[in-house]
Motif scaffolding. Sequence first.
Motif, PDB file in Angstrom:
ATOM      1  N   ASP A 142       0.713  -1.184   0.124  1.00 11.15           N
ATOM      2  CA  ASP A 142       0.264   0.005  -0.040  1.00 11.15           C
ATOM      3  C   ASP A 142       0.883   1.299  -0.012  1.00 11.15           C
ATOM      4  O   ASP A 142       0.514   2.226  -0.530  1.00 11.15           O
ATOM      5  CB  ASP A 142      -1.032   0.058   1.333  1.00 11.15           C
ATOM      6  N   GLN A 174       1.856   1.834  -3.551  1.00 11.42           N
ATOM      7  CA  GLN A 174       0.575   2.337  -4.275  1.00 11.42           C
ATOM      8  C   GLN A 174       0.406   3.845  -4.010  1.00 11.42           C
ATOM      9  O   GLN A 174       0.287   4.625  -4.930  1.00 11.42           O
ATOM     10  CB  GLN A 174      -0.816   1.610  -3.775  1.00 11.42           C
ATOM     11  N   GLN A 175       0.584   3.989  -2.785  1.00 15.04           N
ATOM     12  CA  GLN A 175       0.663   5.659  -2.498  1.00 15.04           C
ATOM     13  C   GLN A 175       1.681   6.406  -3.028  1.00 15.04           C
ATOM     14  O   GLN A 175       1.259   7.583  -3.671  1.00 15.04           O
ATOM     15  CB  GLN A 175       1.046   5.955  -0.819  1.00 15.04           C
ATOM     16  N   GLY A 203      -2.422  -4.053   2.268  1.00 15.18           N
ATOM     17  CA  GLY A 203      -3.099  -3.423   1.300  1.00 15.18           C
ATOM     18  C   GLY A 203      -3.191  -4.077  -0.052  1.00 15.18           C
ATOM     19  O   GLY A 203      -3.078  -4.951   0.055  1.00 15.18           O
ATOM     20  N   GLU A 204      -3.426  -2.981  -1.020  1.00 19.21           N
ATOM     21  CA  GLU A 204      -3.633  -3.688  -2.445  1.00 19.21           C
ATOM     22  C   GLU A 204      -3.047  -2.707  -3.280  1.00 19.21           C
ATOM     23  O   GLU A 204      -2.739  -1.451  -3.210  1.00 19.21           O
ATOM     24  CB  GLU A 204      -5.213  -3.618  -2.811  1.00 19.21           C
ATOM     25  N   ILE A 205      -2.716  -3.205  -4.416  1.00 22.07           N
ATOM     26  CA  ILE A 205      -1.987  -2.543  -5.505  1.00 22.07           C
ATOM     27  C   ILE A 205      -2.736  -2.626  -6.896  1.00 22.07           C
ATOM     28  O   ILE A 205      -3.141  -3.728  -6.968  1.00 22.07           O
ATOM     29  CB  ILE A 205      -0.438  -2.840  -5.491  1.00 22.07           C
TER      30      ILE A 205
END
Length: 150
Positions: A81, A84-85, A119-121
Motif C-alpha cells: 500500500d 501504491q501511495q 493493502g492492495e496495489i
Amino acid sequence: MDLSNLQPAPGSVKNQGKRVGRGQGSGKGGTATRGHKGAKSRSGYSKKVGFEGGQMPLQRRVPKFGFTNINRKEYKGINIDTLQQLVDDKKINDTVDFETLVGLGLAGKNEMVKILGRGEIKAKIKVSAHKFTASAKEAIEAAGGEVVTL
C-alpha cells in the motif's frame, strides 16, 4: 516609554547564579555547598548509570536468558500500500528498485528490503527487492507487475 516599563536591553543582563568555592569571604567557600566527605564532594565525581549506592544493581540481579543470533538478517519492511501511495503521488512510475527506495527515504543504503503484503496495489509496476512475502508477490503479479529478487 515611561518609568513603569523601563527594562534593560535584551542580552545585557545575565543571571550567572551563585559562584561557589571562591574563598571564605564570599560566604560560599569551604565545602562550597557540597557537604562533608563522600564521593559527591570530590571533584571528578560522576554517578555511574544504574548505580544504586553500592546495592547490587538491577541489571546484575536479574537473570540473563536467551541468546543473540550473530547471523540474523534484518529486513526493512515496505508494504504494497506504500508503493501504491507513491504511484498515486507520482513519485514512482513503472519501476521500483533499491536505489529508488533509498532516494525516497524508505530504506537506508545498508539495509535489506522486504516487500510485505498489507493493502492492495492497482498499478502495474516492476518491483525489485531483497525479499517478498508470498501475498505481496501474488498481489503485484495479479496487478500485472513483475517481481525481481535481488
